[in-house]
Design a protein around this motif. Structure first.
Motif, mmCIF file in Angstrom:
data_model
loop_
_atom_site.group_PDB
_atom_site.id
_atom_site.type_symbol
_atom_site.label_atom_id
_atom_site.label_comp_id
_atom_site.label_asym_id
_atom_site.label_seq_id
_atom_site.Cartn_x
_atom_site.Cartn_y
_atom_site.Cartn_z
ATOM 1 N N ASP A 143 -6.213 -1.772 10.307
ATOM 2 C CA ASP A 143 -5.375 -2.966 10.359
ATOM 3 C C ASP A 143 -4.375 -2.874 11.510
ATOM 4 O O ASP A 143 -4.196 -3.826 12.266
ATOM 5 C CB ASP A 143 -4.635 -3.148 9.031
ATOM 6 C CG ASP A 143 -3.736 -4.373 9.040
ATOM 7 O OD1 ASP A 143 -4.238 -5.471 9.317
ATOM 8 O OD2 ASP A 143 -2.526 -4.224 8.777
ATOM 9 N N THR A 144 -3.749 -1.711 11.675
ATOM 10 C CA THR A 144 -2.740 -1.544 12.723
ATOM 11 C C THR A 144 -3.259 -0.767 13.927
ATOM 12 O O THR A 144 -2.529 -0.585 14.903
ATOM 13 C CB THR A 144 -1.506 -0.801 12.173
ATOM 14 O OG1 THR A 144 -1.907 0.496 11.691
ATOM 15 C CG2 THR A 144 -0.876 -1.580 11.028
ATOM 16 N N HIS A 166 0.834 -1.180 0.000
ATOM 17 C CA HIS A 166 0.000 0.000 0.000
ATOM 18 C C HIS A 166 0.880 1.245 0.000
ATOM 19 O O HIS A 166 1.842 1.344 0.771
ATOM 20 C CB HIS A 166 -0.927 0.001 1.208
ATOM 21 C CG HIS A 166 -1.994 -1.033 1.122
ATOM 22 N ND1 HIS A 166 -1.729 -2.381 1.209
ATOM 23 C CD2 HIS A 166 -3.339 -0.924 0.938
ATOM 24 C CE1 HIS A 166 -2.860 -3.055 1.084
ATOM 25 N NE2 HIS A 166 -3.845 -2.212 0.923
ATOM 26 N N CYS A 206 2.671 2.613 3.259
ATOM 27 C CA CYS A 206 1.832 2.973 4.411
ATOM 28 C C CYS A 206 1.069 1.738 4.880
ATOM 29 O O CYS A 206 1.132 0.664 4.273
ATOM 30 C CB CYS A 206 0.886 4.108 4.058
ATOM 31 S SG CYS A 206 -0.366 3.708 2.816
ATOM 32 N N ASP A 207 0.352 1.902 5.986
ATOM 33 C CA ASP A 207 -0.401 0.789 6.570
ATOM 34 C C ASP A 207 -1.489 0.283 5.622
ATOM 35 O O ASP A 207 -1.950 1.001 4.736
ATOM 36 C CB ASP A 207 -1.064 1.223 7.875
ATOM 37 C CG ASP A 207 -0.056 1.486 8.976
ATOM 38 O OD1 ASP A 207 1.059 0.935 8.900
ATOM 39 O OD2 ASP A 207 -0.384 2.244 9.908
ATOM 40 N N ARG A 208 -1.912 -0.936 5.863
ATOM 41 C CA ARG A 208 -3.045 -1.504 5.136
ATOM 42 C C ARG A 208 -4.360 -1.026 5.739
ATOM 43 O O ARG A 208 -4.394 -0.476 6.830
ATOM 44 C CB ARG A 208 -2.996 -3.041 5.186
ATOM 45 C CG ARG A 208 -1.769 -3.649 4.499
ATOM 46 C CD ARG A 208 -1.760 -5.151 4.670
ATOM 47 N NE ARG A 208 -0.613 -5.751 4.004
ATOM 48 C CZ ARG A 208 -0.601 -6.149 2.740
ATOM 49 N NH1 ARG A 208 -1.693 -5.994 2.001
ATOM 50 N NH2 ARG A 208 0.483 -6.673 2.214
ATOM 51 N N GLU A 209 -5.427 -1.263 5.021
ATOM 52 C CA GLU A 209 -6.794 -0.979 5.456
ATOM 53 C C GLU A 209 -6.930 0.441 6.013
ATOM 54 O O GLU A 209 -7.314 0.646 7.164
ATOM 55 C CB GLU A 209 -7.255 -2.009 6.483
ATOM 56 C CG GLU A 209 -8.769 -2.075 6.569
ATOM 57 C CD GLU A 209 -9.284 -3.264 7.379
ATOM 58 O OE1 GLU A 209 -10.475 -3.227 7.727
ATOM 59 O OE2 GLU A 209 -8.509 -4.203 7.648
ATOM 60 N N ILE A 210 -6.622 1.416 5.166
ATOM 61 C CA ILE A 210 -6.821 2.818 5.529
ATOM 62 C C ILE A 210 -8.318 3.125 5.423
ATOM 63 O O ILE A 210 -8.897 3.095 4.344
ATOM 64 C CB ILE A 210 -6.012 3.756 4.609
ATOM 65 C CG1 ILE A 210 -4.513 3.454 4.719
ATOM 66 C CG2 ILE A 210 -6.298 5.215 4.960
ATOM 67 C CD1 ILE A 210 -3.935 3.643 6.100
ATOM 68 N N SER A 238 -5.657 3.707 10.160
ATOM 69 C CA SER A 238 -5.624 2.316 9.717
ATOM 70 C C SER A 238 -6.373 1.424 10.701
ATOM 71 O O SER A 238 -6.081 1.415 11.900
ATOM 72 C CB SER A 238 -4.178 1.818 9.603
ATOM 73 O OG SER A 238 -4.146 0.412 9.412
#
Length: 202
Positions: free
Chosen positions: A32-33, A1, A12-16, A30
């Motif tokens: 995810d994080t 991502h 960058c982080d997943r699942e924004i 996010s």
């Protein structure tokens, strides 16, 4: 991502679930994080943990208000430090938020006695919370205009005038509004379930 910012691309982080501009910066949330991160054209400035599967945020001039999701709280983080300044417990799982004056309006998912969505009004200065009304189904989107609040839930979008809990506009035939944009004399509704957009004159 990747985050594209200032002509550059950054991992960058997943699942924004939410991205907002703020004074030449970008804020990314996010699920995810469980992190809120602040970026500029040189890259990541700082990141903090917030909530449990957080779902949405709204910005004032000096703070980010984050729906904490499964932790059942609305979090206030000071900008640009991202230090937590306040935590407001809410019923259910807060999933959508928008600001209007000194109030935060929140859509929260309730699981008992059956799945439904509560519309909550929160006084930011006193942390007082009031349930305004409930809708069947799950939260979709939330937006404010000068006359009231647009609320999107399963298969329904309504407009509630300020100070009232009875809608003056009802829009049906929408799977689940994932975004509501107020643009001058029109409304743009993005139906994430059906993959369509609706343009409504207001």
């Amino acid at each position: 991502h990747l985050l594209h910012f200032g002509g550059r691309a950054f991992p960058c982080d997943r699942e924004i679930v939410a991205a907002r501009p703020w004074q030449g910066h970008a804020l990314l949330l996010s699920a995810d994080t469980d992190c809120l991160s602040l970026w500029d054209a040189d890259g990541l400035i700082r990141t903090v943990r917030v909530g449990v599967y957080p779902q949405d945020m709204a910005l004032s001039a000096e703070a980010a208000w984050v729906c904490g999701g499964a932790d059942g709280k609305l979090h206030q983080l000071v900008l640009p430090s991202l230090q937590e300044a306040a935590v407001i417990p809410l019923p259910g799982m807060p999933e959508r938020v928008c600001l209007h004056g000194a109030e935060a309006w929140v859509l929260s998912l309730l699981g008992e006695p059956e799945v439904c969505t509560a519309l909550l009004r929160t006084e930011l200065e006193t942390s007082g919370v009031q349930e305004i009304t409930r809708f069947g189904g799950i939260p979709g989107a939330l937006a404010a205009d000068e006359k009231g609040l647009w609320v999107g839930v399963s298969e329904l979008v309504v407009h509630l005038p300020w100070g009232m809990d009875v809608p003056d506009v009802i829009v049906e035939g929408i799977g689940l509004a994932e975004r509501i944009e107020v643009q001058d004399n029109r409304l743009v509704i993005t139906d994430g379930l059906e993959g369509r957009q609706f343009l409504i004159r207001t």
